[in-house]
Design a protein around this motif. Structure first.
Motif, short mmCIF file in Angstrom:
data_model
loop_
_atom_site.label_atom_id
_atom_site.label_comp_id
_atom_site.label_asym_id
_atom_site.label_seq_id
_atom_site.Cartn_x
_atom_site.Cartn_y
_atom_site.Cartn_z
N MET A 124 0.83 -1.20 0.00
CA MET A 124 0.00 0.00 0.00
C MET A 124 0.87 1.26 0.00
O MET A 124 1.69 1.46 0.87
CB MET A 124 -0.88 -0.02 1.24
CG MET A 124 -1.69 1.23 1.40
SD MET A 124 -1.84 1.64 3.15
CE MET A 124 -0.20 2.12 3.54
N VAL B 270 0.21 -0.84 19.53
CA VAL B 270 -0.91 -1.68 19.14
C VAL B 270 -1.10 -2.77 20.20
O VAL B 270 -0.12 -3.32 20.67
CB VAL B 270 -0.66 -2.32 17.77
CG1 VAL B 270 -1.93 -3.02 17.29
CG2 VAL B 270 -0.25 -1.27 16.77
N VAL C 199 -9.19 6.77 15.78
CA VAL C 199 -10.04 6.41 14.65
C VAL C 199 -9.21 5.83 13.52
O VAL C 199 -9.58 4.84 12.88
CB VAL C 199 -10.86 7.63 14.16
CG1 VAL C 199 -11.54 7.33 12.83
CG2 VAL C 199 -11.88 8.03 15.20
N MET C 200 -8.05 6.44 13.28
CA MET C 200 -7.18 5.94 12.20
C MET C 200 -6.76 4.50 12.47
O MET C 200 -6.77 3.65 11.58
CB MET C 200 -5.93 6.82 12.08
CG MET C 200 -6.21 8.19 11.51
SD MET C 200 -4.77 9.25 11.71
CE MET C 200 -4.27 9.43 10.02
N GLU D 214 -8.41 11.37 16.82
CA GLU D 214 -8.17 11.15 15.39
C GLU D 214 -7.27 9.93 15.17
O GLU D 214 -7.52 9.11 14.30
CB GLU D 214 -7.50 12.40 14.84
CG GLU D 214 -7.81 12.70 13.43
CD GLU D 214 -7.39 14.12 13.11
OE1 GLU D 214 -6.85 14.32 12.04
OE2 GLU D 214 -7.59 15.02 13.96
N PHE E 151 1.34 5.26 8.03
CA PHE E 151 0.31 6.10 7.41
C PHE E 151 -0.16 7.15 8.39
O PHE E 151 -0.46 8.28 8.03
CB PHE E 151 -0.87 5.22 6.98
CG PHE E 151 -1.57 5.75 5.79
CD1 PHE E 151 -1.34 5.22 4.54
CD2 PHE E 151 -2.46 6.81 5.90
CE1 PHE E 151 -1.98 5.72 3.43
CE2 PHE E 151 -3.10 7.31 4.80
CZ PHE E 151 -2.86 6.76 3.56
N LEU F 17 -8.37 2.40 14.30
CA LEU F 17 -9.57 1.58 14.25
C LEU F 17 -9.90 1.12 12.85
O LEU F 17 -10.31 -0.02 12.63
CB LEU F 17 -10.72 2.43 14.81
CG LEU F 17 -11.87 1.70 15.43
CD1 LEU F 17 -11.40 1.03 16.70
CD2 LEU F 17 -12.96 2.71 15.77
N VAL F 18 -9.74 2.02 11.89
CA VAL F 18 -10.11 1.65 10.53
C VAL F 18 -8.96 0.99 9.79
O VAL F 18 -9.06 0.71 8.61
CB VAL F 18 -10.65 2.86 9.72
CG1 VAL F 18 -11.93 3.37 10.33
CG2 VAL F 18 -9.61 3.95 9.64
N GLY F 19 -7.87 0.74 10.48
CA GLY F 19 -6.82 -0.09 9.89
C GLY F 19 -5.71 0.66 9.17
O GLY F 19 -5.11 0.15 8.25
N ALA F 20 -5.45 1.91 9.62
CA ALA F 20 -4.33 2.64 9.03
C ALA F 20 -3.03 2.05 9.60
O ALA F 20 -2.97 1.73 10.78
CB ALA F 20 -4.41 4.12 9.38
N THR F 21 -2.04 1.91 8.76
CA THR F 21 -0.75 1.42 9.26
C THR F 21 -0.08 2.54 10.06
O THR F 21 -0.40 3.71 9.90
CB THR F 21 0.18 1.01 8.11
OG1 THR F 21 0.34 2.13 7.26
CG2 THR F 21 -0.39 -0.15 7.33
#
Lengths: 299, 231
Positions: A1, A299, A207-208, A204, A217, A210-214
């Motif tokens: 990605m 994590v 949330v990042m 923020e 990123f 949570l939605v699977g941002a590395t």
């Protein structure tokens, strides 16, 4: 990605704009911290230069007695040869009676008593004027000639030279310590303001995640933001440095502080300090953001 | 889709037991209610699926992978298969509805044309296409939760986890949210919802897993909320 440039640019500019108060706080912190570091660094450089100037300006004078009238005198020749072979000597010149007379006239111009005291060059002694490579050697070089035949006196500013060297050594060390201390305190200040900025945005980051941002990123826009804040702060810091140094110089020249008069830094040296500040500002900005993010990225 | 095998999780170095020897399995496409009183381990169950927490012992599989063995950097990729909805919505207040949903796609590196196509689609699904330029604070609680669901679902995850999604909402709004979750479930997405709301559990008649003090007390197909376990 792949992380798209468009995303980073958009995020960074939006975040800088949205959180402009926090950005401003970070920029101001960086600017002032770095300007103090910059002033300390420039001050050190100036003391350095001034010392070099004092040192190269130090003159040792060997006055010959009345038996010596010119450089052709064998005893004068002996002194000249000896000076020519000494590695401590940067430059040596001979000042004959005419030169001494001119000097005298110039020194006491407008002073009738002194002017009338010496009316012909033959009343004055000839001398050697010596520039030394290192001012601290003045006394040892002087001692060599002191007891030579036909030497009347060796003169140099004994106490003053040593005093000057002591002061300049102290100033160099002090300004270096100040620069280091300011550097450390500015790192702490800058890190703290970035930490606050990121703490304010931990939602923020959550949330990042949570939605699977590395992690990268999440990190990159924050680091870009820190970099820009650090860079802007550093640019302002350079301006402040210039301002402070300028004011300092004005103060010196207004109050005629002799010792500090020769303190200047060349454009090149100033530029080096500014470049250091810019590099330091961007590093602390970007690195500080990455460090401050660490605890939110676990994590 | 989700399998727990003898999973135990404690907090504060063993002082508080959240889950104890929990074993259960949830199939692809199921709709499961996770019920039980506060502190029974529902939220811990969801956090373990998300790998927000790690179990003390036992194994957990999600989408065919044992997530305890997942290396650090792969966790974000696990989470892309899981959508999450919370009681407190967790929307970003300084972004519009559209931006909040698009954010979920942006941070996983989706190209712009995909984002521009998918966000309106999912906003249509949750019935908020007309309010896509509004900010969260301009919306009602139910609408905010719809945005949160849209964000969780826009990436078409395999699993949707919902932690008390209707906890802050009135009964009428709750029914709307439940219809939405039901529709999402019908697209094949596995839905696991932790809740206190016996009215919706009893009316939906789906599988119910009841937790009590960290243990699975009851696992019932087409179940109801329960017998005096408290609401």
């Amino acid at each position: 990605m792949a992380i798209s440039v468009e995303y980073v640019v958009k995020e960074t500019t939006n975040n800088l704009w949205r959180n402009w108060m926090v950005s401003l706080a970070a920029v101001v912190t960086v600017a002032f911290s770095l300007s103090f570091v910059g002033v300390a660094l420039l001050f050190r450089q100036e003391v350095d230069n001034a010392t070099a100037r004092w040192q190269s300006g130090v003159t040792l004078a060997i006055f010959m007695d009345q038996s010596v009238q010119s450089i052709h005198n064998p005893q004068a020749k002996a002194v000249a040869d000896q000076l020519g072979n000494m590695s401590q000597v940067a430059k040596a010149s001979f000042c004959n009676q005419k030169c001494a007379y001119n000097e005298y006239r110039q020194m006491f111009r407008g002073d009738p008593t002194m002017e009338s005291a010496i009316t012909s060059p033959s009343q004055l002694p000839v001398s050697f004027r010596i520039k030394l490579k290192n001012a601290s050697q003045a006394s040892s070089v002087g001692a060599i000639f002191n007891n030579q035949p036909a030497v009347q006196a060796v003169e140099y500013a004994k106490g003053e030279v040593e005093q000057l060297l002591k002061i300049s050594n102290f100033l160099q060390v002090a300004s270096l310590v100040a620069a280091a201390a300011l550097l450390v305190s500015s790192i702490v200040l800058i890190l703290n303001s970035i930490r606050l900025a990121i703490f304010a945005r931990r939602k923020e980051v959550e949330v990042m995640k949570l939605v699977g941002a590395t992690n990268w990123f999440i990190r990159i826009p924050f680091m870009a933001e820190g970099l820009i804040q650090g860079l802007i702060g550093a640019v302002i810091g350079c301006g402040l440095t210039a301002f402070f140094v300028d004011e300092f110089r004005k103060l010196i020249s207004q109050n005629k502080i002799q010792l500090l008069q020769p303190m200047t830094a060349t454009a090149g040296e100033t530029l080096v300090v500014y470049i250091l500040l810019l590099i330091f500002g961007s590093l602390v900005g970007a690195g500080g953001s990455a460090i401050a993010l660490r605890r939110f990225l676990d994590v | 889709m989700i399998r727990f095998e003898n999973v135990t999780k404690t907090y504060k170095e063993g002082a508080v037991t959240a889950l104890e020897a929990c074993t259960t399995e949830i199939q692809k496409g199921e709709f499961v209610f996770l019920v039980g009183s506060s502190g029974s381990g529902k939220t811990t169950f969801l956090k373990l699926v998300l790998r927000d927490e790690m179990p003390d012992s036992g194994k957990i599989w999600v989408a065919g992978k044992q997530i305890g063995k997942l290396s650090h950097w792969k966790v974000p990729y696990l989470r892309r298969n899981i959508g999450c909805v919370f009681q407190d919505f967790r929307l970003l207040p300084n972004r519009t509805v559209h931006e909040n949903v698009a954010f979920a796609l942006e941070v996983i590196g989706r190209p712009r044309h995909v984002i521009d196509a998918q966000v309106p689609q999912v906003l249509e699904l949750v019935g908020l296409l007309k309010k896509r330029e509004r900010f969260p604070e301009e919306l009602s609680g139910g609408e905010q939760q719809r945005v949160a669901i849209a964000r969780a679902f826009v990436n078409r995850p395999l699993v949707l986890l919902a932690d008390e999604p209707t906890g802050n909402l009135d009964p009428a709004t709750t029914r709307g949210i439940m219809r939405l979750l039901d529709r999402i479930n019908k697209t094949g997405t596995t839905v696991v919802m932790a809740t206190h709301d016996f009215v919706i559990v009893d009316s939906m008649r789906r599988r119910v897993i009841e937790l009590s003090q960290g243990r699975v007390m009851r696992d019932q197909v087409r179940g109801i909320y329960g017998y005096g376990t408290g609401t």
